[in-house]
Design a protein around this motif. Structure first.
Motif, PDB file in Angstrom:
ATOM      1  N   ALA A   1      -2.064  23.236  41.752  1.00  0.00           N
ATOM      2  CA  ALA A   1      -1.537  21.868  41.822  1.00  0.00           C
ATOM      3  C   ALA A   1      -0.280  21.853  42.686  1.00  0.00           C
ATOM      4  O   ALA A   1       0.467  22.832  42.741  1.00  0.00           O
ATOM      5  N   TYR A   2      -0.036  20.721  43.376  1.00  0.00           N
ATOM      6  CA  TYR A   2       1.151  20.600  44.224  1.00  0.00           C
ATOM      7  C   TYR A   2       2.442  20.786  43.420  1.00  0.00           C
ATOM      8  O   TYR A   2       3.425  21.323  43.925  1.00  0.00           O
ATOM      9  N   ASP A   3       2.431  20.379  42.183  1.00  0.00           N
ATOM     10  CA  ASP A   3       3.639  20.504  41.352  1.00  0.00           C
ATOM     11  C   ASP A   3       3.995  21.970  41.071  1.00  0.00           C
ATOM     12  O   ASP A   3       5.156  22.301  40.828  1.00  0.00           O
ATOM     13  N   ASP A   4       3.012  22.850  41.126  1.00  0.00           N
ATOM     14  CA  ASP A   4       3.240  24.263  40.816  1.00  0.00           C
ATOM     15  C   ASP A   4       3.627  25.096  42.032  1.00  0.00           C
ATOM     16  O   ASP A   4       4.044  26.246  41.901  1.00  0.00           O
ATOM     17  N   VAL A   5       3.502  24.553  43.227  1.00  0.00           N
ATOM     18  CA  VAL A   5       3.732  25.326  44.444  1.00  0.00           C
ATOM     19  C   VAL A   5       5.175  25.811  44.519  1.00  0.00           C
ATOM     20  O   VAL A   5       5.434  26.988  44.797  1.00  0.00           O
ATOM     21  N   ASN A   6       6.128  24.952  44.270  1.00  0.00           N
ATOM     22  CA  ASN A   6       7.541  25.357  44.362  1.00  0.00           C
ATOM     23  C   ASN A   6       7.851  26.492  43.390  1.00  0.00           C
ATOM     24  O   ASN A   6       8.540  27.453  43.737  1.00  0.00           O
ATOM     25  N   GLU A   7       7.355  26.377  42.192  1.00  0.00           N
ATOM     26  CA  GLU A   7       7.603  27.422  41.186  1.00  0.00           C
ATOM     27  C   GLU A   7       6.949  28.736  41.597  1.00  0.00           C
ATOM     28  O   GLU A   7       7.545  29.810  41.469  1.00  0.00           O
ATOM     29  N   LEU A   8       5.735  28.675  42.132  1.00  0.00           N
ATOM     30  CA  LEU A   8       5.041  29.894  42.560  1.00  0.00           C
ATOM     31  C   LEU A   8       5.774  30.565  43.719  1.00  0.00           C
ATOM     32  O   LEU A   8       5.942  31.786  43.740  1.00  0.00           O
ATOM     33  N   ILE A   9       6.223  29.790  44.666  1.00  0.00           N
ATOM     34  CA  ILE A   9       6.927  30.350  45.821  1.00  0.00           C
ATOM     35  C   ILE A   9       8.259  30.959  45.378  1.00  0.00           C
ATOM     36  O   ILE A   9       8.649  32.051  45.825  1.00  0.00           O
ATOM     37  N   ALA A  10       8.969  30.296  44.477  1.00  0.00           N
ATOM     38  CA  ALA A  10      10.253  30.825  43.990  1.00  0.00           C
ATOM     39  C   ALA A  10      10.041  32.139  43.255  1.00  0.00           C
ATOM     40  O   ALA A  10      10.791  33.108  43.433  1.00  0.00           O
ATOM     41  N   THR A  11       9.015  32.218  42.435  1.00  0.00           N
ATOM     42  CA  THR A  11       8.716  33.455  41.703  1.00  0.00           C
ATOM     43  C   THR A  11       8.347  34.565  42.673  1.00  0.00           C
ATOM     44  O   THR A  11       8.815  35.705  42.545  1.00  0.00           O
ATOM     45  N   ALA A  12       7.535  34.257  43.658  1.00  0.00           N
ATOM     46  CA  ALA A  12       7.136  35.264  44.651  1.00  0.00           C
ATOM     47  C   ALA A  12       8.345  35.750  45.432  1.00  0.00           C
ATOM     48  O   ALA A  12       8.479  36.949  45.721  1.00  0.00           O
ATOM     49  N   THR A  13       9.260  34.848  45.765  1.00  0.00           N
ATOM     50  CA  THR A  13      10.472  35.228  46.503  1.00  0.00           C
ATOM     51  C   THR A  13      11.335  36.164  45.663  1.00  0.00           C
ATOM     52  O   THR A  13      11.845  37.180  46.165  1.00  0.00           O
TER      53      THR A  13
END
Length: 201
Positions: free
Chosen positions: A8-20
């Motif tokens: 979901a678009y809402d989860d993208v920011n959280e996923l990218i932050a965790t990956a970073t």
């Protein structure tokens, strides 16, 4: 998540932050040298003397923490030693109590045996006196007969007194501390009757 699962678009920011964060954690070393810290300080426009003071403060704090850890370890070691000593002392006291309890019990049992032997002796002289009385009833009264009966009565009185002495010794011992506890724990009699309290021997 498995590949092929929609995000979901809402989860993208959280996923990218965790990956970073995960990437930075893998790329960053676990420790930095003082020179590395000074370079970081330069990049942040912090003069080297402040960085050095901070490094010294950190070193002092770590030394204090190490000393505190040593003190705590020493205290813990002392506590363990004290506990071990206390356990040994407790075990020794219990062993001593057990041995003394056995000694006391054996002494009481021996005294009880003496009392039983003396009671049998009283029974013996009482039976002989009764036998003598039964025979004497057929004889004519006289000094000889009276002296014999008096002697039998005296023997009974002497044996009863000896019995009373032994029973009183047992009673005194059984009532004393710590013997009283041994009596309760081992099931020995608390009190033995004296001759005045015995109806039949």
């Amino acid at each position: 998540m498995r590949s092929g699962t929609d995000v979901a678009y809402d989860d993208v920011n959280e996923l990218i932050a965790t990956a970073t964060r995960l990437m930075q954690k893998d790329a960053a070393p676990d420790t930095l040298t003082p020179d590395d810290v000074r370079k970081i300080g330069e990049e942040l426009d912090i003069p080297a003397r402040y960085v050095d003071q901070a490094l010294e403060a950190l070193a002092r704090r770590r030394e204090e923490q190490a000393r505190e850890a040593q003190v705590q370890e020493r205290h813990a070691r002392l506590r363990r030693v004290r506990l071990r000593r206390s356990a040994w002392v407790g075990a020794a006291v219990l062993g001593l109590l057990a041995v003394s309890g056995l000694v006391v019990r054996n002494g009481l049992t021996s005294t009880l045996s003496d009392v039983a032997r003396q009671r049998a002796q009283v029974r013996n002289v009482v039976e002989r006196r009764e036998s003598l009385r039964a025979r004497q009833d057929t004889l004519t009264p006289g000094l000889s007969r009276d002296a014999e009966l008096s002697g039998a009565d005296n023997r009974v009185a002497i044996e009863q007194r000896r019995y009373d002495e032994r029973a009183a010794d047992y009673n005194a011992s059984a009532a004393s501390f710590p013997t009283g506890w041994v009596v309760r724990l081992t099931g020995l009699p608390h009190v033995l009757p004296l001759s005045s309290e015995v109806s039949t021997w």
